[in-house]
Design a protein around this motif. Structure first.
Motif, mmCIF file in Angstrom:
data_model
loop_
_atom_site.group_PDB
_atom_site.id
_atom_site.type_symbol
_atom_site.label_atom_id
_atom_site.label_comp_id
_atom_site.label_asym_id
_atom_site.label_seq_id
_atom_site.Cartn_x
_atom_site.Cartn_y
_atom_site.Cartn_z
ATOM 1 N N GLU A 182 4.823 23.309 37.746
ATOM 2 C CA GLU A 182 3.916 24.500 37.963
ATOM 3 C C GLU A 182 3.132 24.713 36.832
ATOM 4 O O GLU A 182 1.995 24.586 36.660
ATOM 5 N N LYS A 230 0.392 27.591 44.932
ATOM 6 C CA LYS A 230 0.905 28.211 43.721
ATOM 7 C C LYS A 230 -0.155 28.174 42.628
ATOM 8 O O LYS A 230 -0.523 29.186 41.731
ATOM 9 N N VAL A 231 -0.682 27.100 42.613
ATOM 10 C CA VAL A 231 -1.582 26.921 41.398
ATOM 11 C C VAL A 231 -2.868 27.424 41.596
ATOM 12 O O VAL A 231 -3.524 27.909 40.702
#
Length: 351
Positions: free
Chosen positions: A336, A290-291
């Protein structure tokens, strides 16, 4: 000053902190070149600038040159005084002191393993000297910054670990110089509160990271972030099954400030985002997928004896934030977002 960090500091100033408790006061901060200590100094400097706080900040450091490098902009302010010295030795401060934030500690696992005696000395003797100073100055409040490692290995059957749920620490493991050092310092805080009525509160921090981490930081979150920046795969040297508890820097600073005037003396409080809880391998996967938007992957390269490299023993522990939540504090930044803000801040430092 990086824009992400500046935004965080301004959000702290504009938050629900009862700033009148600190206005026109003298604040002493130990470990002022470390992550937490330096952010506290920067926060109070912004409070002076934005809200005319008239706070005198005494930054206690071991290395004056390092202080200039990390606190260069802040040291130009007339309200900041630097005390260069070793907290394991006698400390003399001329000014009256209203509040103390004692953040000084060994934080590098390599030092804990290679210099366990010094690690314990910094913890115990340093904290004893700061508590003596707090008693001498009749402070209004003191916050001792402890760690979730004080829990050791808690009962894995607990759904949430509360402040009373201390577990097992292996005294035969030299790295326990850190975790056991935190425990004796907490006990020392309670002793000073009981015998001398020193108003000291204990903050057990989850692993803290975000905007403002130091360039020299090499802990797991910094390594993951650098992997994203360099677009290199994350390499895990353990199975990653150990469970982590995390909190963003801005949220931690808010928590410490609230504990300074609202925490109950002699009591410990977990400072943690209870929703940012996962296994190390899960966090690595989150960062990779995701990052970094899938640009990197997670690779395992596990040595025969991970503990000899200074890695903390694997734990299954989900810290509860219920106690500090009751004081009105609540974490705002998820894992996140914490990574994205930290990486943006790190990139600004590279430019």
């Amino acid at each position: 000053m990086h824009s992400i960090l500046e935004e965080d500091l301004e959000l702290i100033i504009k938050s629900d902190i009862a700033w009148e408790n600190y206005r026109n006061k003298t604040i002493l901060i130990t470990g002022a070149t470390g992550l937490i200590g330096s952010l506290l100094v920067k926060t109070f400097v912004r409070f002076n600038r934005i809200s005319q706080g008239n706070v005198l900040i005494i930054a206690v450091v071991r290395n004056g040159e390092k202080a200039k490098r990390i606190l260069g902009e802040e040291l130009k302010e007339a309200e900041v005084k630097v005390y260069v010295g070793d907290i394991t030795e006698d400390i003399y401060i001329e000014e009256d002191i209203d509040y103390i934030f004692h953040t000084a500690s060994v934080t590098a696992s390599k030092i804990m393993v290679e210099n366990p005696v010094e690690t314990i000395e910094v913890s115990y003797q340093g904290t004893n000297n700061i508590l003596k100073l707090a008693r001498q100055k009749s402070v209004k409040g003191m916050v001792y910054v402890s760690s979730m490692e004080a829990y050791g290995i808690s009962n894995p059957e607990l759904e949430f670990v509360e402040e009373k749920d201390l577990g097992y620490i292996d005294l035969a493991n030299v790295r326990s110089s850190y975790s056991e050092g935190k425990r004796i310092c907490e006990c020392l805080c309670t002793a000073y509160m009981s015998e001398y009525q020193v108003p000291v509160t204990i903050a057990r921090l989850a692993q803290t990271f975000g905007a403002g981490i130091l360039e020299t930081d090499n802990r797991v979150y910094a390594q993951f972030a650098k992997s994203v920046i360099d677009e290199k795969d994350i390499i895990l040297h353990t199975d990653g099954l150990s469970e982590g508890n995390y909190c963003y820097t801005r949220d931690v600073i808010r928590g410490l400030l609230i504990l300074g005037y609202l925490g109950e003396s002699g009591q410990a409080y977990n400072v943690v985002n209870s929703e940012s809880h996962m296994q190390i391998r899960e966090m690595a996967q989150l960062v990779a997928e995701k990052v970094s938007d899938g640009k990197i992957k997670v690779i395992y390269d596990i040595p025969d004896n991970p503990l000899k490299y200074g890695y903390a023993p694997p734990v299954k522990m989900h810290l509860s934030s219920r106690k500090i939540n009751a004081l009105g504090w609540k974490a705002e930044v998820g894992l996140e977002e914490a990574y994205k803000r930290m990486i943006a801040d790190m990139k600004e430092g590279i430019q």
